[in-house]
Structures are given as C-alpha cells and as structure tokens.
Scaffold this active site. Structure first.
Site, PDB file in Angstrom:
ATOM      1  N   ARG A  68      48.314  35.210  42.254  1.00  0.00           N
ATOM      2  CA  ARG A  68      48.721  35.985  41.052  1.00  0.00           C
ATOM      3  C   ARG A  68      47.818  36.743  40.727  1.00  0.00           C
ATOM      4  O   ARG A  68      46.519  36.476  40.430  1.00  0.00           O
ATOM      5  CB  ARG A  68      49.372  35.204  40.012  1.00  0.00           C
ATOM      6  CG  ARG A  68      49.768  36.011  38.861  1.00  0.00           C
ATOM      7  CD  ARG A  68      50.367  35.484  37.658  1.00  0.00           C
ATOM      8  NE  ARG A  68      49.578  34.415  36.934  1.00  0.00           N
ATOM      9  CZ  ARG A  68      48.590  35.039  36.026  1.00  0.00           C
ATOM     10  NH1 ARG A  68      48.521  36.427  35.858  1.00  0.00           N
ATOM     11  NH2 ARG A  68      47.880  34.369  35.144  1.00  0.00           N
ATOM     12  N   ARG A 115      41.799  37.021  41.553  1.00  0.00           N
ATOM     13  CA  ARG A 115      41.217  35.801  40.941  1.00  0.00           C
ATOM     14  C   ARG A 115      40.517  34.778  41.788  1.00  0.00           C
ATOM     15  O   ARG A 115      39.594  33.873  41.713  1.00  0.00           O
ATOM     16  CB  ARG A 115      42.043  35.258  39.945  1.00  0.00           C
ATOM     17  CG  ARG A 115      42.298  36.031  38.638  1.00  0.00           C
ATOM     18  CD  ARG A 115      43.210  35.399  37.735  1.00  0.00           C
ATOM     19  NE  ARG A 115      43.349  36.414  36.414  1.00  0.00           N
ATOM     20  CZ  ARG A 115      44.198  36.030  35.735  1.00  0.00           C
ATOM     21  NH1 ARG A 115      45.097  35.162  35.617  1.00  0.00           N
ATOM     22  NH2 ARG A 115      44.025  36.977  34.651  1.00  0.00           N
ATOM     23  N   HIS A 174      41.249  30.172  37.418  1.00  0.00           N
ATOM     24  CA  HIS A 174      40.910  31.288  36.796  1.00  0.00           C
ATOM     25  C   HIS A 174      39.211  31.292  36.749  1.00  0.00           C
ATOM     26  O   HIS A 174      38.734  30.146  36.513  1.00  0.00           O
ATOM     27  CB  HIS A 174      41.292  31.405  35.252  1.00  0.00           C
ATOM     28  CG  HIS A 174      41.116  32.582  34.492  1.00  0.00           C
ATOM     29  ND1 HIS A 174      40.067  33.215  34.273  1.00  0.00           N
ATOM     30  CD2 HIS A 174      41.901  33.680  34.199  1.00  0.00           C
ATOM     31  CE1 HIS A 174      40.030  34.417  33.805  1.00  0.00           C
ATOM     32  NE2 HIS A 174      41.523  34.902  33.681  1.00  0.00           N
ATOM     33  N   PHE A 179      42.112  45.811  35.828  1.00  0.00           N
ATOM     34  CA  PHE A 179      42.163  44.336  35.828  1.00  0.00           C
ATOM     35  C   PHE A 179      42.209  43.908  37.320  1.00  0.00           C
ATOM     36  O   PHE A 179      42.579  44.865  38.012  1.00  0.00           O
ATOM     37  CB  PHE A 179      43.574  43.917  35.295  1.00  0.00           C
ATOM     38  CG  PHE A 179      43.557  42.840  34.166  1.00  0.00           C
ATOM     39  CD1 PHE A 179      43.206  43.398  32.980  1.00  0.00           C
ATOM     40  CD2 PHE A 179      43.707  41.538  34.546  1.00  0.00           C
ATOM     41  CE1 PHE A 179      42.974  42.001  31.785  1.00  0.00           C
ATOM     42  CE2 PHE A 179      43.645  40.560  33.568  1.00  0.00           C
ATOM     43  CZ  PHE A 179      43.240  40.911  32.234  1.00  0.00           C
ATOM     44  N   LEU A 217      40.031  29.641  27.956  1.00  0.00           N
ATOM     45  CA  LEU A 217      40.146  30.846  28.751  1.00  0.00           C
ATOM     46  C   LEU A 217      39.328  31.910  28.120  1.00  0.00           C
ATOM     47  O   LEU A 217      39.381  32.097  26.882  1.00  0.00           O
ATOM     48  CB  LEU A 217      41.571  31.171  28.762  1.00  0.00           C
ATOM     49  CG  LEU A 217      41.908  32.464  29.395  1.00  0.00           C
ATOM     50  CD1 LEU A 217      41.515  32.442  30.925  1.00  0.00           C
ATOM     51  CD2 LEU A 217      43.246  32.998  29.435  1.00  0.00           C
ATOM     52  N   GLN A 276      46.455  28.797  40.877  1.00  0.00           N
ATOM     53  CA  GLN A 276      45.243  29.696  40.472  1.00  0.00           C
ATOM     54  C   GLN A 276      43.994  28.972  39.600  1.00  0.00           C
ATOM     55  O   GLN A 276      44.320  28.526  38.529  1.00  0.00           O
ATOM     56  CB  GLN A 276      45.824  30.640  39.822  1.00  0.00           C
ATOM     57  CG  GLN A 276      44.670  31.924  39.697  1.00  0.00           C
ATOM     58  CD  GLN A 276      45.298  33.044  39.146  1.00  0.00           C
ATOM     59  OE1 GLN A 276      45.528  33.360  37.710  1.00  0.00           O
ATOM     60  NE2 GLN A 276      45.733  34.101  40.078  1.00  0.00           N
ATOM     61  N   HIS A 307      44.475  27.178  36.126  1.00  0.00           N
ATOM     62  CA  HIS A 307      44.953  28.311  35.255  1.00  0.00           C
ATOM     63  C   HIS A 307      46.457  28.578  35.252  1.00  0.00           C
ATOM     64  O   HIS A 307      47.324  28.412  34.238  1.00  0.00           O
ATOM     65  CB  HIS A 307      44.342  29.629  35.379  1.00  0.00           C
ATOM     66  CG  HIS A 307      44.815  30.575  34.504  1.00  0.00           C
ATOM     67  ND1 HIS A 307      44.819  30.599  32.739  1.00  0.00           N
ATOM     68  CD2 HIS A 307      45.318  31.805  34.419  1.00  0.00           C
ATOM     69  CE1 HIS A 307      45.163  31.616  32.439  1.00  0.00           C
ATOM     70  NE2 HIS A 307      45.398  32.400  33.470  1.00  0.00           N
ATOM     71  N   GLU A 315      40.188  37.949  31.773  1.00  0.00           N
ATOM     72  CA  GLU A 315      39.981  38.937  32.630  1.00  0.00           C
ATOM     73  C   GLU A 315      39.585  40.077  32.222  1.00  0.00           C
ATOM     74  O   GLU A 315      39.016  41.204  32.615  1.00  0.00           O
ATOM     75  CB  GLU A 315      40.996  38.875  34.011  1.00  0.00           C
ATOM     76  CG  GLU A 315      40.488  39.782  35.198  1.00  0.00           C
ATOM     77  CD  GLU A 315      41.497  39.356  36.267  1.00  0.00           C
ATOM     78  OE1 GLU A 315      41.833  40.418  36.860  1.00  0.00           O
ATOM     79  OE2 GLU A 315      41.839  38.356  36.530  1.00  0.00           O
TER      80      GLU A 315
END
Length: 592
Positions: free
Chosen positions: A402, A291, A247, A124, A257, A245, A358, A260
């Site tokens: 994050r 991100r 995304h 990730f 969404l 954030q 996000h 990721e």
C-alpha cells in the site's frame, strides 16, 4: 441449554455495521442520512478506533501545491501494489478521491491550509507526477493528526444523523442460512456479559486490521482481526494474507508510528556513518520510495553492519534541519512521540527507527461496491447480505504493497460506496427479516459456552504471546521458504493450544479476560492464513520478499491467494488487469 438459547434477546435493524473507524462511520453516515435503521458496534468508544492513529494525510489529486492528475495517482497505486492491485477498483478509488476529500472538508474536517485558503498537501512515498518522473504533493494533511481529525469529524456527523452506536460491544459470529446469506451477527455486550442476536437485512464488516498478531506493531491492542475471524469461521476465504506492510519508521524498541509525513516534509534516513543511504537504493525518490522498498533497504543496512546504537539494530530519522517552526507546526505529535517513546527531541537530534508491522493489504475479498465475493459453483459470486470495507477488506486496491495515505482514502471512498450501494438496494422496503436458523445461533453460543465452562487449559496471554513471537520470527521483512514452512507448523501447533484456552474469572460485567480469549480465537485464524499463504507463494512481490526467490514471477504468480480456514486450503483467482474506462497499466519492473 435449549431454553437459554431461545431466550436470547434480539434486536432488528436494516443494517448492522461492525466497527466504528473511518470506514464504518463513513458508511453508517450514508445509511443514517438515508433514513435507514442502522446499528454501529464498536469494542471502544468510536473516537478511540484505530483510524485516530493515522498521521500523515489522505491522498487525492487536488493539485493545490503542484500539478496533479487522478490518472497519475492510479499509475502510482498500480505500481505501488506491484501489479497485484485490481485496476478497476484502483481507478474507481483514484477518480473518487477528490470528491471524497472535498466532502470531508464540507463536513468540517480541519485540514491545514495554504495561504490562498486551499487544502495543504505534502509529498508522500511512491506518489509521483507524470508517471514516476518526480515526487508530487498529494497528501491532504491536518498537521500529523489527519486520522484524528477525520474520525472526530465523522463521529460528529453521525451524531447529528442520529446513528445508533453500540459502544463496548464485540461481534462474535456471522449468522447465515442454508443458502449462505448473511442475516446479522451475534454480539457480546461487555457491560453485562449478555449475548444478543442482532438481525440485519445487511451486515457490514469494518473491523480494521490484525497487526497485533506480531510482537512489534504500530497497531492498537484492539486490532485483533475480529472481522477476519468471523468471515473465516463462516467459510468465507481470506485474500492475499501473505502481504503485510512493515512501516519503515516505528520508534525503535517501542513500535509507535512515526509518520511518513516526516519524510514528506524533508526528513531523511541515515545509517551509522551519517550516510543518506536511500540515495543508493532509490536514486530518484530516495526517502520517499514506497514503504516495502524503504523497509527492506533499512533492514539491509542493519544486516550489513551499518545500523546505529550499541547493538546496531536501528537507523536514524533526521529532521532537526527542518527547524523548530516547521516541526511544531506540521509535526507536533511526532515531536511528542519522539520525546515520550524515543527519549529524543527531534528539534535537536534524530529519532531511532526500525521497520515495524503496520498494515494488512489482504483481507475479506470484495468488489468496489464493498460486496463480499466468494467462489461458488466455479464462479466468483456475491455473498448476499454481507459487505466489508476498510482494512479488513481486500478490494483490492493495495495489492502487494500500500502507498502511504491511500489507507485513509480507502476508508472514505469505499465506506461511501458501500453505503450508497446499500441505500440503492432499499433494505427498508424489505418488509421482513429472513428467519435466522437456530443452528447458526447455536454454533456461536456453543463456541462461547465451551470457552466459559472450561476450567483448565492454556492461559490466553501465553497463547497470544506465542502467536506474536512465532509471527515475528517466521514472517519478517525478509523471508525464506524454510522459515515460512516452519512458521506454518508453529502456528498450527499454537492453534491446537488456542482451542484449549481457559480463564479463571467467570464474572459477567466487563470481564476483559473473556474478551481477550475471544480475540485470540480471531488472531489465530489470521496467523494461519498469513503463514500458509506466504509459504505457498514462491516469488518476491511487494511486501512479500523471499531470499530464495528474489524475483517477481508474473507468469505463475500474477494472481490473488484465497485461504480457507477448513483444512487450511488454498485457492487462487486472477488479478483484474482491466480498468473501468482507461487503458490498463501492464506489469513492468519497479524502479524508483
């Protein structure tokens, strides 16, 4: 009026938890298993809470797929936060991660498995081995429905523990005495329209994020910042609200969404020339950079004319090279989303994607036990009787940005930690509840009553749309001080309109007009906090990227923002740079 207020129905509990997502239900499970009387309030049925939408995984240094260490996880999280995360809380979270995940496994959560029976883990963004040397497989996944699996697992365990759920209830305001202790909440039962006083020896806010203050959002419609609004109206500051954030991969035109985890499985981002452009921006981690970094890179490609589509306003996420077997096994929901919302089958063609709001990194300030902290008499002190966990809280482990899969980890680690801390304080041994001042109840009732009685004014939908449009225009991926200052003015103007909302339907039973009007009063507090905090921070850090101040400024801005609703006042406090037991990670430039 006085007689009506005195006749309000009351219920008493050891603990009231507001919110039935991953954090709320992980906390309530600890409480119910300890024999405490616990009430969990939720606007929706618990398994419809927004945790159900989390897709990619939950991070933990299990080392099932590659060598890993919690200390590397800690480094990645500190670096991902752009050094605005508190290192004591980050160490606590990363150390606790493996036991929290194994506990979920023992609860029955259906993780994907490796051939040897261990939990499957995928790479990730921003998660690395050996302090940034190479990507690592750290995201424990249940296909692309990890949040769904987690939420259902926790709900089933809570049912077994006889947790008491108040489904389709909306918390309105915190009840406080003159000393500032929190004594419970007022709450609206949607089915009847009745308002209750729910007295509690301890109150836990687990109300999730507020991403619905933007026009383009991956968030559910319930994510209206209710806990943040409650805290702000009660005089509690909101921390680091400038950091939101985006995304990288929301479906273009829909905002839904795309996890990721697609890039973790080997998906790549392409511009209109078919170029894998992230190789230019992040030569080492490429599409698996954090991100904020990927979102800005995508936005840059679009601004420089390399976007795709007839209007050049998105890029492409290619995963057809992974093959149908991998997509159907590891990413089945993503294929379904792409077909329904993007009108493409990812087995055959790429998905059009664009950065979409996000997650909020800021929130109600807490320590790593979940206790809400606020300045008082020149010192940072615990707000007695109040905890906050999950996305509505700023622990702060996420800082300015994050890392993916750290959100689900945040829920279970700090939900459990808060539950344990409450159990250890033995609220059941406190033989009586503190008396709730009538003035505190009256404040909440008067707020609702004023809204009820107003017969003319602004339409809820018009004010809500104005908030979303202003935030979308003034607080995007790239910002300028001028744009943000105009955003402050625009939002304060909308706040005046929000104070004059009215609705025609005055019925009691399941009146969604009333609920939406109350939600807007929370949304405007979050929007005010965001624009005011962002306009004051003259640097670029994590998700807060200023064109006119492109560099990070650790001399002046290595500190947390605190925003107070009254007077839209700002204060600041230092970042906790000292971990619990290991050496700290001093700030340095972020490269990937």
């Amino acid at each position: 009026m006085a007689a009506v207020k005195k006749s309000l129905p009351r219920r008493r509990f050891d603990v009231v938890v507001v919110g039935a997502g991953g954090a709320g239900m992980r906390c309530s499970l600890q409480l119910a298993n300890a024999g405490l009387s616990v009430a969990v309030l939720s606007k929706v049925f618990p398994t419809r809470s927004h945790t159900v939408a989390a897709q990619g995984g939950v991070s933990a240094s299990l080392g099932n797929m590659s060598e890993d260490d919690w200390y590397w996880h800690m480094y990645d999280t500190v670096k991902g936060s752009d050094w605005l995360g508190d290192q004591d809380a980050i160490e606590f979270m990363c150390r606790e991660a493996p036991s929290a995940v194994y506990e979920l496994e023992h609860f029955g959560m259906p993780f994907d498995r490796n051939p040897d029976g261990t939990i499957y883990q995928r790479p990730f963004g921003g998660h690395t081995a050996n302090f940034g040397e190479k990507p690592v497989q750290r995201a424990c996944a249940a296909a692309d429905r990890t949040g769904h699996a987690m939420l259902h697992t926790l709900y089933q365990r809570n049912v077994a523990a006889r947790t008491q759920f108040f489904v389709e209830w909306m918390a309105l305001d915190l009840l406080r005495n003159e000393a500032g202790d929190v004594l419970g909440v007022t709450a609206l039962e949607m089915e009847t329209g009745e308002i209750y006083v729910l007295e509690a020896k301890t109150t836990v806010l687990a109300t999730g994020g507020a991403g619905r203050i933007w026009a383009a959002s991956t968030n559910a419609f319930i994510n209206t910042g209710d806990g943040l609004g409650m805290a702000a109206r009660a005089g509690i500051p909101l921390q680091d609200m400038e950091f939101w954030q985006f995304h990288p991969t929301g479906v273009a035109g829909a905002g839904v969404l795309i996890t990721e985890g697609v890039r973790g499985e080997g998906g790549i981002l392409l511009n209109k020339d078919g170029e894998r452009f992230m190789e230019r921006y992040a030569p080492t981690l490429k599409d698996l950079a954090p991100r904020d970094f990927v979102s800005r890179s995508m936005d840059q490609e679009i601004k420089e004319g390399r976007g795709c589509g007839p209007n050049g306003n998105y890029v492409l996420l290619k995963l057809d090279h992974l093959g149908a077997d991998v997509i159907n096994k590891r990413l089945p929901s993503i294929r379904e989303i792409a077909i329904k919302f993007g009108n493409v089958d990812p087995i055959k063609e790429p998905i059009p994607v664009v950065p979409t709001i996000h997650y909020q990194m800021g929130g109600i300030p807490t320590n790593y036990n979940g206790q809400v902290m606020a300045p008082k008499d020149g010192e940072n002190q615990v707000v007695n009787g109040l905890y906050a966990i999950g996305e509505c809280a700023a622990v702060s482990v996420h800082g300015a940005n994050r890392l993916g899969t750290n959100s689900l980890l945040d829920l279970i680690v700090f939900g459990r930690a808060a539950g344990n801390h409450i159990v250890d304080s033995h609220p059941e041994r406190q033989h009586s509840h503190q008396p709730v001042p009538e003035s505190s109840i009256d404040y909440s009732l008067d707020r609702v009553d004023t809204l009820e009685k107003r017969t003319g004014g602004e339409k809820t939908q018009d004010v809500g749309n104005a908030i979303r449009e202003a935030m979308q225009h003034h607080c995007g991926v790239f910002r300028t001080i001028d744009l943000l200052e105009k955003g402050v003015t625009a939002i304060e103007d909308i706040a005046q309109r929000a104070a004059n909302i009215s609705f025609k339907d005055k019925s009691k039973v399941f009146n969604t007009a009333r609920i939406e009007a109350l939600e807007v009063t929370n949304m405007i507090e979050v929007a005010r906090a965001t624009t005011r905090s962002a306009a004051a921070r003259t640097e670029s850090r994590g998700a807060h990227a200023l064109d006119d101040h492109p560099e990070r400024d650790d001399v002046n801005w290595l500190r947390h923002t605190l925003w107070y609703s009254e007077g839209s006042r700002l204060d600041y406090k230092p970042v906790q740079m000292q971990p619990l037991s290991v050496e700290s990670f001093p700030p340095k430039a972020r490269t990937f």
